[in-house]
Design an enzyme around this catalytic site. Sequence first.
Site, short mmCIF file in Angstrom:
data_model
loop_
_atom_site.label_atom_id
_atom_site.label_comp_id
_atom_site.label_asym_id
_atom_site.label_seq_id
_atom_site.Cartn_x
_atom_site.Cartn_y
_atom_site.Cartn_z
N ASN A 347 0.84 -1.12 0.13
CA ASN A 347 0.03 0.13 -0.23
C ASN A 347 0.96 1.33 -0.27
O ASN A 347 0.89 2.20 0.79
CB ASN A 347 -0.86 0.07 1.40
CG ASN A 347 -2.19 0.65 1.02
OD1 ASN A 347 -2.07 1.36 -0.07
ND2 ASN A 347 -3.08 0.81 2.02
N HIS A 378 -8.62 3.71 8.19
CA HIS A 378 -9.18 2.38 7.86
C HIS A 378 -10.71 2.15 8.27
O HIS A 378 -11.22 1.42 7.41
CB HIS A 378 -8.31 1.03 8.38
CG HIS A 378 -7.12 0.87 7.44
ND1 HIS A 378 -5.72 1.40 7.85
CD2 HIS A 378 -6.81 0.02 6.43
CE1 HIS A 378 -4.93 1.15 6.89
NE2 HIS A 378 -5.66 0.25 5.96
#
Length: 507
Positions: A347, A378
């Site tokens: 990521n 998140h």
Amino acid sequence: MAAEESRSTACTGSSLLQPVSELTNLPLDQVNFVVCQLCALLSAFWFRLFLHPSKTSPFIRHAVATLLGLYFALFCFGWYALHFLVQSGLTYGVMILTGVEHMHKYCLLVALSYLSLCQITRVYVFDYGMYSADFTGPMMVITQKITSLAFEIHDGMARKEENLTPGQKILAIRRMPSLLEYFSYNCNFLGILAGPTCSYNDYIAFIEGDPRRHRDQDADRKSNCKLRQSEPSPNTEVVRKVATSFFCLLVFLSVCKVFPVERNIDDDFIASTPFYTRLVYLYLSMLTTRPKYYFVWTLADAINNAAGFGFNGYASDGSPRWDLISNLRILNIELATSFKVFLDNWNIQTAHWLKRVCYERCPYHPTAATFILSAMWHGAYPGYYLTFLTGIVITLAARAVRHNVRPHFLHSPSHKALYDVITWAATQIAICYTVVPFVLLSVGPSVKFYRSWYCSLHVGCVLLAVALPVKPRHLRLKDQQKSLLQEPTERPLEASDRRCSQKEKTT
């Protein structure tokens, strides 16, 4: 029943592909997502060939990219896609009303709060534990873009040039974007569904047909001319990435049910299985969850490349590089020999965002602050927070081991090879141990897993972090600055990225 069908249609967007969903036995929203990404891939080729900067104006390119992005979002998520416009509109108003001096703080607060509100509502009001695609996924990417843009405008219009790092100077924005430019950056069809995040300057340079314009300002003129005049074809790279992404999808669909993560907390499995077998199973069960991320991110990268976005200059052998906004390096992830190397290659654009927005600017405990911001970004599942809090401890321990133990194994190739094998195994187990709550989501199952391991890695990492001395951060930064001064020929952004990659990046 009618109300349930209405809500289901709103969540999953268009029901046009319902027969495909039933045929493949996959949720409709996931089918919609994949089909929209494939349509985006075809649209990207059309965008590059027929709306090339040499043939049309930036206004047209911005408008078409935005309208296509909103159409794909509506197809996938129904009217929930309006949240993308609301979040972007609110933060644009904040930028205009608050001014450049404080916009970065308020935009971070507003964008993250709006994202968190949507995540909490989705998790605790509608469908707790749903693994399928949802509208807050694209909002996470838009939040990154909004906050990055606000900080870059603040750097370019409110801070003195001498107070910026080399990387901040290159990414700094010297004028407010128009409303069309702003919505195009946030909602373009290339990245609205799965990202990746890119800098505003990179995106505008792509739209205007001058790739890497701001990144090559210190290169020699001949190199600049070569970059402008030779526009390499991305076709080979796109084919490679599309093939890779669908191979990863096939792997995931083939093995994801063979090694379910939930078996790690099954009472019979824990009671009857030797520790070393449980260790191997933990690795295999977490290994088989990664290909779905490889599929999504590699395909998203291919879509951007197909439109001509992502060109990153030429390699030493003269081949074009298309990794400007790539989100992962699969081999580096699977062969990582340290927690840091794993995070550096997983990521990637989120790691860059966390570094530029939080880690570089946080005066106190930047590692902990960055992990906490990552957990908030998140979502609302407790498992996310358990994962990132565990990640803080493991990161500190890994840093202590690297600083104190690694130098003793660098005197011979055989010792270095032995160290690499040991640290590869330790890194893979540490990653698996850390991210199990990220997959299980809930507190109960996550705590049960850690208790079945007697919280061994938590205890061991705390002891290592306390027992092994690590040079204070300000002294490490001084050493890094000295090493940079000894390499004056390095380009500013590369120097900044290399320097910052020596810090702990977090996701």
